[in-house]
Scaffold this active site. Sequence first.
Site, short mmCIF file in Angstrom:
data_model
loop_
_atom_site.label_atom_id
_atom_site.label_comp_id
_atom_site.label_asym_id
_atom_site.label_seq_id
_atom_site.Cartn_x
_atom_site.Cartn_y
_atom_site.Cartn_z
NE ARG A 177 -3.69 0.42 0.19
CZ ARG A 177 -4.90 0.51 0.72
NH1 ARG A 177 -5.51 -0.57 1.18
NH2 ARG A 177 -5.52 1.67 0.78
CE LYS B 249 2.42 0.14 4.16
NZ LYS B 249 2.72 -1.26 4.48
C1 26W Z 1 -9.54 1.73 8.75
C2 26W Z 1 -9.11 1.05 10.00
C3 26W Z 1 -7.81 0.30 9.88
C4 26W Z 1 -6.74 0.68 10.68
C5 26W Z 1 -5.55 -0.04 10.65
C6 26W Z 1 -7.68 -0.79 9.00
C7 26W Z 1 -6.48 -1.51 8.97
C8 26W Z 1 -5.42 -1.14 9.84
C9 26W Z 1 -4.15 -1.95 9.85
C10 26W Z 1 -3.20 -1.47 10.90
C11 26W Z 1 -3.46 -1.82 8.52
C12 26W Z 1 -2.56 -3.01 8.25
O1 26W Z 1 -2.83 -3.79 7.39
N1 26W Z 1 -1.43 -3.15 9.00
C13 26W Z 1 -0.42 -4.11 8.62
O2 26W Z 1 -0.69 -5.38 9.26
C14 26W Z 1 0.21 -6.38 8.77
C15 26W Z 1 -0.20 -7.72 9.38
O3 26W Z 1 0.10 -7.75 10.75
C16 26W Z 1 1.67 -6.02 9.12
O4 26W Z 1 2.55 -6.99 8.53
C17 26W Z 1 2.02 -4.62 8.59
O5 26W Z 1 3.31 -4.24 9.07
C18 26W Z 1 0.97 -3.62 9.07
O6 26W Z 1 1.21 -2.33 8.46
#
Ligand code: 26W
Length: 667
Positions: A543, A548
């Site tokens: 993303r 990043k």
């Molecule tokens: C909209 C609400 C929301 C907030 C945060 C949706 C999704 C998130 C997550 C934190 C985003 C995400 O995908 N984080 C990623 O999670 C992966 C699985 O653990 C990690 O490998 C990544 O480092 C992390 O950025």
Amino acid sequence: MSPSTLTNPLNERLLRSVGVAPDEAEPADLMQAVAQLARPELSERWVETQAAERTAKSRRIYYLSMEFLIGRTLGNALDALGLRSDAAEAVMEHAHRLEDVAEHEADAALGNGGLGRLAACFLDSMATLGLPSFGYGIRYEYGMFAQDIVQGRQVEHPDPWLADGSPWEFPRVGIGYPVRFGGWVEQHGPNGDEVVWRPGGEVLAKAYDMVIPGHGTRKVSTLRLWRATAPAHIDLHAFNSGDYARAAEVKNEFENVSWVLYPNDSTPAGRELRLRQEYFFVSASIQDIVTRHGAEHGRLDNLADKVAIHLNDTHPAIAIAELMRLLVDAHRMPWRSAWALCRKVFSYTNHTLMPEALETWPVALMQHVLPRHLQIIFRINHEFLLEAAQHRPGDAEFLRRLSLIDESGERRVRMAHLSIVGSHKVNGVSALHSELLVKTIFADFASLWPERFVNVTNGITPRRWLAQANPGLATLLDGALSGNWRLDLDRLRGLKAHASDAAFREAFAGVKRGNKARLATHIELHTGVRLDPSSLFDVQVKRIHEYKRQLLNVLHVVTRYQAILADPQGSWVPRSVVFAGKAASSYHMAKQIIRLIHDVAAVINNDVRVGGRLRVAFVPNYGVSVAELIMPGADLSEQISTAGTEASGTGNMKLALNGALTIGTDD
Ligand code: 26W
């Protein structure tokens, strides 16, 4: 060539399920027909697995997630059933290749990125390990938006993944639960402790199961996705009075809860619909879990012995309040007993340190949407703070920081705090991230309950990310390794013995070159940019986020470009820089970075002075299936996030597993 064992069954499926004459079958028809070959096998295994777990009264793990980035199922199902080569042969008799036919399946893209894909990898792993497990999520009508690039800019399109139906879902017509919202709470009984919630609205959550095949086992797990439908009593009065808009409005108002995946993946939207989505799937899931437990055990006091519920980030955290509501209000269990059970049942994964991604909800909004749950959260908080006060008497700041309610400014519910207080285990997703968790944002909780915080480093499934995505390398490994690396990845250690074997290295390089050619073909087809497969493929796919640092990467590309112009005769290794990734639809800076990448690519790719020394390409519509194409074709994996910001990363693992070298920061 002798007909494949599946030649006749495939033609029969075409004729009797898909409804086309075998000799007129198009690739999309063949995809459906092959799916109809796999589905009965998986269905039988599913029934077998569920029956065995019911008989054994198994302890089950329930993985609650707002996001599941499943991708395509066909190849995974064929692999699990050992039908890939027979299916490929049968399809070849229709003059098509299985991998081309498989491209006609829409990705199930019910997630934003890493967090959603991790959920899918966990389901694959639990099924393969034979762990009795369920995934619970939302059957979004529209998943992650499709990314188009128009004049170097991201354009979002809806993702109609269900337009042609999914051959992989099993509607559970008999399974549905009412999910209520709004309204108010009344106190009844002699001392007013009999609470009655008077909801203001209700939707019906209907279950749709997707099969999750296990590998090397007949076990099949379940991903149960909930769809919101209007309760039977839709507003017929409005309809009959000819007010179709009003009748449609009522229906939409109910059903839009499960329409669209939230596109932002960095900060909680804070919008009411997101909260309703969270509660919708949590309530249906908890009701389903308690109903199943009651049916198998006829009692609830042993719930924690038989049920483990895992929260994938704080998005399902309201489950803690919902379980308490069901136990206390519906099953009249004493609060203390219910709370003791609750803590043993839940565990929680944190995926990010960034404060803006830590979900909080305005108390006023929670009061409006879930008045009874807010009351429960207040009581949990009250009892928690009394306990914490014993720990540091008189330290009001300590309690203010710990509180489930952020009292500074607008009062907000801190969902991470609710998740920690309501769980017996909290994990980060890499050693560094878990260490930072207890040192920074959760330090106060770690001082209260140090044993509650653990690390569970993320992982990826080698079935999809190596065996299916990179068949050339899979075959090479099958010949070089003993045991079954698909089920025991530590077997890769056996490659050390081949490291200095010239023939093996040549074979490995040959596989990589083939994968790069395949990737270059895709890139030329979708972007017009022609990459030289013998150049170094320098890949950054994820993303688009400022943390990043795609911007740092593209500025480095400019630097290299200028250096080449300054010294064209230098010993330059020809390099193709490949970017891919979606920007959250509301994230303006991320979209600007995509535009800059395209502008830099336009200049460099059209500058004859550069020759073949440098190319830049941006692969559109990054998702699970595009990733399966990119990972095997990478030579260099760019992992350059600002140290301490990438909680774990999982693309880094997929790239390394496919033989790319990793260049990166301390993350
Ligand atoms: C909209 C609400 C929301 C907030 C945060 C949706 C999704 C998130 C997550 C934190 C985003 C995400 O995908 N984080 C990623 O999670 C992966 C699985 O653990 C990690 O490998 C990544 O480092 C992390 O950025």
